[in-house]
Design an enzyme around this catalytic site. Sequence first.
Site, PDB file in Angstrom:
ATOM      1  N   GLU A 500       0.878  -1.185   0.055  1.00 15.63           N
ATOM      2  CA  GLU A 500       0.045   0.106  -0.114  1.00 15.63           C
ATOM      3  C   GLU A 500       0.995   1.216  -0.042  1.00 15.63           C
ATOM      4  O   GLU A 500       1.296   1.471  -1.056  1.00 15.63           O
ATOM      5  CB  GLU A 500      -0.956  -0.068   1.261  1.00 15.63           C
ATOM      6  N   GLU A 506      -9.494   3.025  -0.973  1.00 14.80           N
ATOM      7  CA  GLU A 506     -10.057   2.752   0.353  1.00 14.80           C
ATOM      8  C   GLU A 506     -10.768   4.291   0.846  1.00 14.80           C
ATOM      9  O   GLU A 506     -11.567   4.227   1.667  1.00 14.80           O
ATOM     10  CB  GLU A 506      -9.654   2.094   1.154  1.00 14.80           C
TER      11      GLU A 506
HETATM   12  C1  NOJ Z   1      -5.747  -0.516   6.248  1.00 18.38           C
HETATM   13  C2  NOJ Z   1      -5.564  -1.098   5.288  1.00 18.38           C
HETATM   14  O1  NOJ Z   1      -5.122  -0.606   4.378  1.00 18.38           O
HETATM   15  C3  NOJ Z   1      -7.136  -1.697   4.840  1.00 18.38           C
HETATM   16  O2  NOJ Z   1      -6.971  -2.326   3.398  1.00 18.38           O
HETATM   17  C4  NOJ Z   1      -7.516  -2.760   5.846  1.00 18.38           C
HETATM   18  O3  NOJ Z   1      -8.621  -3.082   5.574  1.00 18.38           O
HETATM   19  C5  NOJ Z   1      -7.594  -2.103   7.249  1.00 18.38           C
HETATM   20  N1  NOJ Z   1      -6.353  -1.461   7.363  1.00 18.38           N
HETATM   21  C6  NOJ Z   1      -7.704  -3.114   8.553  1.00 18.38           C
HETATM   22  O4  NOJ Z   1      -6.564  -3.856   8.571  1.00 18.38           O
HETATM   23 CA    CA Z   2      -4.001   2.092   4.825  1.00 18.88          CA
END
Ligand code: NOJ
Ligand code: CA
Length: 702
Positions: A500, A506
């Site tokens: 990431e 997200e």
């Molecule tokens: C942050 C991550 O980027 C996300 O993809 C994940 O669902 C949450 N943390 C929980 O671990």
């Molecule tokens: Ca994240």
Amino acid sequence: MKKQLFFWLLAAGFPAAAQTPTPLTARQGKVKLTFMLAAGQPTYAVTYGTKAVVNASRLGLAFEGGQGFDGPLTLLGSEVKDVDETWQPVWGEVKNIRNHYQQLTVHLRQPAAPGRRLDVVFRVFADGVGFRYELPRQLALGNFVVSDELTEFALPADHQAFWIPGDYDTNEYLYTKSRLSAVDNAQQVKASTEIAVRDAPDAQAVATPLMLKADDGLYVNIHEAAQVDYPAMQLHVDRASHRLTARLVPNAVGSKAFLRAPSRTPWRTIIVSDKAPDILASKLILNLNEPSKLPTTDWIKPMKFVGVWWEMQIGKSDWKYANSADTLDAQGHLIPTGRHGANTANVKRYIDFAAAHHIAGVLVEGWNVGWEDWFGAWKEQVFDFVTPYPDFHVQEIKDYAQSKGVQMIMHNETSGSATSYEQHLDTAYQFMNRFGYPSVKTGYVGRIIPRGEHHDGQWMSNHFVRVAEMAAKHHVTVDMHESVRPTGLSRTYPNWLSGEAGRGNEYNAFSIGSPPEHETIMPFTRFIGGPMDYTPGIFKLQNFEPTGKRSVRTTLAKQLALYVVLYSPLQMAADLPENYEAHPDAFKFIEDVPVDWDDTRIVAAEPGDYITTVRKAKGENEWYLGSITDENARTQPVKLDFLPPGQRFEATIYADAKDADWQKNPASYQITKQVVTSKSTLTLRLAPGGGAAVSFKPVAGK
Ligand code: NOJ
Ligand code: CA
């Protein structure tokens, strides 16, 4: 001094006095590197044709306790060599990578600490320069602590920059486009409403990869390669002189790196071209990384996946099983809320969807005990990585997935407790082997334990490598979230598929989100170091969460285009099965698009505005195109001269419909087919915030 040389030195910004008589040079194509000792101070400069890329800039390392390589140094000698080789990555954007450079090694001595030696190694490629410090084995130097790296990048002008704050713990920011003289991240940090830990104490420090554009049309990208056993480098911007100075992310006691000779720093990289697409096509960072250290790689499988994930992000279900870990029923069990996403029946629904649509993997988050207390927990032990919740039947899910030919993807959220994860690593990976998980997504939300360490410091940089190594031992591939941003280490650890370390899709689920230009900047910044698990493929772009406040600021066709434009060997189809089932014709592109390629061409690109990318499927006579724009509508002509001549292909074009618009009508798309050859030209119309995706498949019988 020869007259020509004298003028060159002046042009490159070296002061006329105090030069060593012979500057040392290396070159490749239009790129030229010059090294000088200016009054004993090691200094370098880079030019591209007649244009200055980096004016005379300082080099050096300062040590705690002094006697580092910051003072006047003397030259012991130097060597030049030429290398031209081609290698094949285990997976990637192209099948063959040419590694063609001229290397200049400079041997320096610290007269104040007689016997102490430092080498600076420069590699000059046709598309830029990499250099690093090497501390050879020597009697005069054992353990040492780096207090500062003195590397500078003296830019010749006040370039446009695409930047995010130099934060010690996160890269999950929106990009700002401004002149270097306007860099001020205080506002950026304050404006954030996000979940990541934020610690960006220097208002003028920016993160790398830093993308720059000069008024004379030169594109320059500054980053690093092979960040191992060393903190991430950030850049302090002197707003008046446009001089960038390395700032290393500190450790818990404020030092930068504990090292012992022999040792070496990561490569500092400068990618340069007068064409923006060349920056995206550069393989300089991969070339500077070491070849694979893994004894075998045939078990490494790039794949697409769906997951019990977006439904939690949008509030439809939850990671946690109970509201509280302390309130138990009469039998001493957690009291379920009824909103737990990772339950066996729901997981089977995703497995069914994956099996029906040729999606290889299913990720499940929230399957294991601990989510009641995970966020912001000041505890070392939050998860043990092997204990499922009572409604997640791990054996049954294994058997079901296997019967359907689907791979399960493990999720290990550490809640920032890297020490706890290291204690459990072996058990966690054995569990994955036992229950058929060939891949794991890790996460480090929150403050790091050991306390005081930063996500991007030396300790964590070693942690991430330890995780990749442990995963490799168990033949597991990894996707690291909240890690330090990549520096091409996937060449050395090809099971380190993705990560990431940037602001992914997200953010549209739980925050103000990202504007349409975001994805046109990411390939020039975050992706320069390696693949990102961006999680594209959202089809329900508005009203997807209960408050109706959030939206994904693209059209649906642009979400498809992201599968080509944003490269990752692990690529999620992030939306819910029911949202895909509402658009089976558009989902066909996601089903078809590969995650591993023989070849890639960047047809058109301008950071912040647009990108069009074409790729050839690995081992197949099929091509895929993705074209994206920012908030402006655009017409993008594409000559199909990348197709093999004399063959006919069926082009399936997934485009924004006439009335598509990311704000008003994002899900309006149209799919058309036409037969094309290498002589054809397609004209793609991109809506505001829009895009287009095209598959090219050979017409049967030609
Ligand atoms: C942050 C991550 O980027 C996300 O993809 C994940 O669902 C949450 N943390 C929980 O671990
Ligand atoms: Ca994240």
